[in-house]
Scaffold this active site. Structure first.
Site, PDB file in Angstrom:
ATOM      1  N   SER A 123       0.809  -1.266   0.098  1.00 45.46           N
ATOM      2  CA  SER A 123      -0.111  -0.220  -0.207  1.00 45.46           C
ATOM      3  C   SER A 123       0.726   1.409   0.031  1.00 45.46           C
ATOM      4  CB  SER A 123      -0.838  -0.003   1.248  1.00 45.46           C
ATOM      5  OG  SER A 123      -1.530  -1.204   1.181  1.00 45.46           O
ATOM      6  N   HIS A 144      -0.884  -1.997  -7.147  1.00 45.39           N
ATOM      7  CA  HIS A 144      -1.643  -1.842  -6.071  1.00 45.39           C
ATOM      8  C   HIS A 144      -3.309  -2.006  -6.142  1.00 45.39           C
ATOM      9  CE1 HIS A 144      -3.108   0.992  -2.284  1.00 45.39           C
ATOM     10  NE2 HIS A 144      -2.644  -0.253  -1.884  1.00 45.39           N
ATOM     11  N   ASN A 195      -4.126   6.252  -1.324  1.00 48.20           N
ATOM     12  CA  ASN A 195      -4.048   6.344   0.313  1.00 48.20           C
ATOM     13  C   ASN A 195      -3.550   7.665   0.558  1.00 48.20           C
ATOM     14  OD1 ASN A 195      -4.717   3.897   1.177  1.00 48.20           O
ATOM     15  ND2 ASN A 195      -2.824   2.994   0.646  1.00 48.20           N
TER      16      ASN A 195
HETATM   17  N1  CAA Z   1     -15.382  -9.639  -0.545  1.00 51.08           N
HETATM   18  C1  CAA Z   1     -15.881  -9.850  -1.840  1.00 51.08           C
HETATM   19  N2  CAA Z   1     -17.027  -9.197  -2.017  1.00 51.08           N
HETATM   20  C2  CAA Z   1     -17.693  -8.482  -1.162  1.00 51.08           C
HETATM   21  C3  CAA Z   1     -17.229  -8.098  -0.095  1.00 51.08           C
HETATM   22  C4  CAA Z   1     -15.887  -8.709   0.390  1.00 51.08           C
HETATM   23  N3  CAA Z   1     -15.440  -8.316   1.723  1.00 51.08           N
HETATM   24  N4  CAA Z   1     -18.075  -7.189   0.396  1.00 51.08           N
HETATM   25  C5  CAA Z   1     -18.927  -7.090  -0.382  1.00 51.08           C
HETATM   26  N5  CAA Z   1     -18.787  -7.584  -1.452  1.00 51.08           N
HETATM   27  C6  CAA Z   1     -19.566  -7.604  -2.738  1.00 51.08           C
HETATM   28  C7  CAA Z   1     -20.860  -8.460  -2.616  1.00 51.08           C
HETATM   29  O1  CAA Z   1     -20.863  -9.662  -2.723  1.00 51.08           O
HETATM   30  C8  CAA Z   1     -21.756  -7.784  -3.509  1.00 51.08           C
HETATM   31  O2  CAA Z   1     -21.432  -8.190  -4.945  1.00 51.08           O
HETATM   32  P1  CAA Z   1     -22.735  -8.126  -5.823  1.00 51.08           P
HETATM   33  O3  CAA Z   1     -23.458  -6.701  -5.802  1.00 51.08           O
HETATM   34  O4  CAA Z   1     -22.042  -8.441  -7.035  1.00 51.08           O
HETATM   35  O5  CAA Z   1     -23.609  -9.210  -5.620  1.00 51.08           O
HETATM   36  C9  CAA Z   1     -21.047  -6.190  -3.483  1.00 51.08           C
HETATM   37  O6  CAA Z   1     -19.922  -6.526  -3.188  1.00 51.08           O
HETATM   38  C10 CAA Z   1     -21.881  -5.161  -2.826  1.00 51.08           C
HETATM   39  O7  CAA Z   1     -21.920  -5.681  -1.305  1.00 51.08           O
HETATM   40  P2  CAA Z   1     -23.244  -5.271  -0.404  1.00 51.08           P
HETATM   41  O8  CAA Z   1     -24.250  -5.043  -1.058  1.00 51.08           O
HETATM   42  O9  CAA Z   1     -22.976  -6.388   0.789  1.00 51.08           O
HETATM   43  O10 CAA Z   1     -22.471  -4.165   0.400  1.00 51.08           O
HETATM   44  P3  CAA Z   1     -22.128  -2.835  -0.069  1.00 51.08           P
HETATM   45  O11 CAA Z   1     -22.848  -2.197  -1.288  1.00 51.08           O
HETATM   46  O12 CAA Z   1     -22.084  -1.839   1.039  1.00 51.08           O
HETATM   47  O13 CAA Z   1     -20.712  -2.685  -0.752  1.00 51.08           O
HETATM   48  C11 CAA Z   1     -18.260  -2.505  -0.517  1.00 51.08           C
HETATM   49  C12 CAA Z   1     -19.730  -3.242   0.246  1.00 51.08           C
HETATM   50  C13 CAA Z   1     -18.099  -3.043  -1.844  1.00 51.08           C
HETATM   51  C14 CAA Z   1     -17.282  -2.953   0.505  1.00 51.08           C
HETATM   52  C15 CAA Z   1     -18.521  -0.856  -0.469  1.00 51.08           C
HETATM   53  O14 CAA Z   1     -19.165  -0.640   0.894  1.00 51.08           O
HETATM   54  C16 CAA Z   1     -17.402  -0.304  -0.771  1.00 51.08           C
HETATM   55  O15 CAA Z   1     -17.230   0.082  -1.948  1.00 51.08           O
HETATM   56  N6  CAA Z   1     -16.536   0.223   0.490  1.00 51.08           N
HETATM   57  C17 CAA Z   1     -15.581   1.306   0.083  1.00 51.08           C
HETATM   58  C18 CAA Z   1     -14.366   0.215  -0.058  1.00 51.08           C
HETATM   59  C19 CAA Z   1     -13.215   1.145  -0.200  1.00 51.08           C
HETATM   60  O16 CAA Z   1     -13.154   2.326  -0.336  1.00 51.08           O
HETATM   61  N7  CAA Z   1     -12.003   0.451  -0.428  1.00 51.08           N
HETATM   62  C20 CAA Z   1     -10.743   0.925  -0.712  1.00 51.08           C
HETATM   63  C21 CAA Z   1     -10.099   0.783   0.542  1.00 51.08           C
HETATM   64  S1  CAA Z   1      -8.532   1.561   0.612  1.00 51.08           S
HETATM   65  C22 CAA Z   1      -7.490   0.233   0.126  1.00 51.08           C
HETATM   66  O17 CAA Z   1      -7.952  -0.847  -0.079  1.00 51.08           O
HETATM   67  C23 CAA Z   1      -5.899   0.751   0.134  1.00 51.08           C
HETATM   68  C24 CAA Z   1      -5.042   0.108   0.908  1.00 51.08           C
HETATM   69  O18 CAA Z   1      -3.996   0.090   0.499  1.00 51.08           O
HETATM   70  C25 CAA Z   1      -5.546  -0.982   2.091  1.00 51.08           C
END
Ligand code: CAA
Length: 287
Positions: A123, A144, A195
């Site tokens: 990251s 990344h 990030n």
């Molecule tokens: N693993 C795999 N798939 C997942 C999942 C997980 N942990 N969580 C949710 N999903 C999938 C679900 O299966 C669903 O798929 P379909 O629509 O195809 O059926 C879809 O994502 C939507 O899920 P939900 O309806 O349960 O929930 P949601 O609409 O609230 O979405 C989320 C969940 C995708 C996590 C959404 O909240 C989101 O995009 N959050 C922000 C995530 C983000 O900002 N990520 C970046 C983080 S920073 C980073 O990663 C940097 C680093 O260096 C660490």
């Protein structure tokens, strides 16, 4: 890489990021081997795949044939040499410790064929801190992905001064083949694009909690409803891991001496109590 098309991908590290990247690649038709030194982590990763694929079929998101093909494309092994020996591309997704990554890249350089591209999903650790342990710095780059990697479309491709243009182009193409959208950073910068922006938001959110201005829930609600983010900064820290927020902040503070990076009292307390978010069942929220 001259003339080598990417077909076989080795993922080193079967944790949350590693196994989701591996499955994304397998679903896209790549032959993937995912390896980890920790048997328990490997078992958890395999378990995830064996429940995820049928769930997607049941949800109508995948056909049975697609799920079967993805399952057949993906193998797990504890043996790094076996996973790396015929890879066209390696994506390293192990713990964020520079010395561990440097040792691993030196091993990979020995174990992989000469054409193999070696990337890190770190990251924040830029690949120029790693590339010099290999005899192929032109084929070393940051790649990344974001959490959850099966869902998030963005991949940052960060070109180091040592990285060849051809390597960058191949990686951009691989991302597209995986159904992802790559963005290219032409120069290395700490924290890359996302990030850096996320840290600014997280730090401000933590400051507001530490000052007693509002609760994590209220701040998450505000950010979700006013800025349209899918989740607020505290739910997001629970997803990505409060341990990571703490470790990255502390390392950055030690490196730069800038107190702005020092983990806040709230983050330090959660780190000590092992309230790291979803992975430990409790963070800012309970799971
Ligand atoms: N693993 C795999 N798939 C997942 C999942 C997980 N942990 N969580 C949710 N999903 C999938 C679900 O299966 C669903 O798929 P379909 O629509 O195809 O059926 C879809 O994502 C939507 O899920 P939900 O309806 O349960 O929930 P949601 O609409 O609230 O979405 C989320 C969940 C995708 C996590 C959404 O909240 C989101 O995009 N959050 C922000 C995530 C983000 O900002 N990520 C970046 C983080 S920073 C980073 O990663 C940097 C680093 O260096 C660490």
């Amino acid at each position: 890489m001259e003339g080598h098309k990417i077909q076989k991908i080795c993922i080193v590290g079967a944790g949350n990021m590693g196994h989701q990247i591996a499955l994304s690649a397998a679903l896209a038709g790549f032959e993937v081997k995912c390896t980890d030194v920790n048997e328990e982590v490997l078992e958890k990763a395999e378990q995830f795949v064996t429940t995820y694929l049928p769930e997607r079929v049941a949800k109508g998101k995948l056909s049975q044939a697609q799920a079967d093909a993805a399952g057949a494309n993906l193998a797990f092994t504890k043996n790094l040499a076996e996973a790396a020996c015929d890879a066209d591309l390696v994506i390293e997704a192990v713990i964020e410790r520079l010395e561990i990554k440097r040792k691993l890249f030196a091993d990979l350089d020995r174990l992989c064929p000469p054409h193999t591209i070696l990337t890190t999903n770190s990251s924040y650790i830029i690949s120029s801190k790693i590339a010099d342990v290999t005899g192929r710095p032109d084929k070393v780059c940051n790649l990344h992905f974001f959490n959850p990697a099966l869902v998030m479309k963005l991949v940052e491709v960060v070109k180091g001064p040592h990285t060849a243009e051809e390597t960058v182009q191949t990686l951009m193409d691989v991302c597209v083949s995986m159904g992802k959208t790559p963005v290219l950073l032409k120069k290395e910068i700490y924290g890359f694009l996302v990030n850096r922006m996320l840290t600014a938001i997280k730090n401000e959110a933590i400051y507001l909690v530490d000052m007693g201005i509002a609760s994590p829930e209220e701040i998450d609600t505000a950010v979700t409803l006013a800025l349209g983010h899918p989740m607020g900064p505290f739910r997001l820290m629970d997803l990505t891991g409060i341990d990571l927020t703490y470790i990255v902040g502390l390392e950055r503070f030690q490196e730069t001496g800038d107190p702005a990076f020092r983990p806040s009292p709230t983050i330090t307390e959660k780190f000590i109590k092992k309230e790291w978010g979803r992975k430990t069942g409790k963070g800012f929220y309970e799971y």
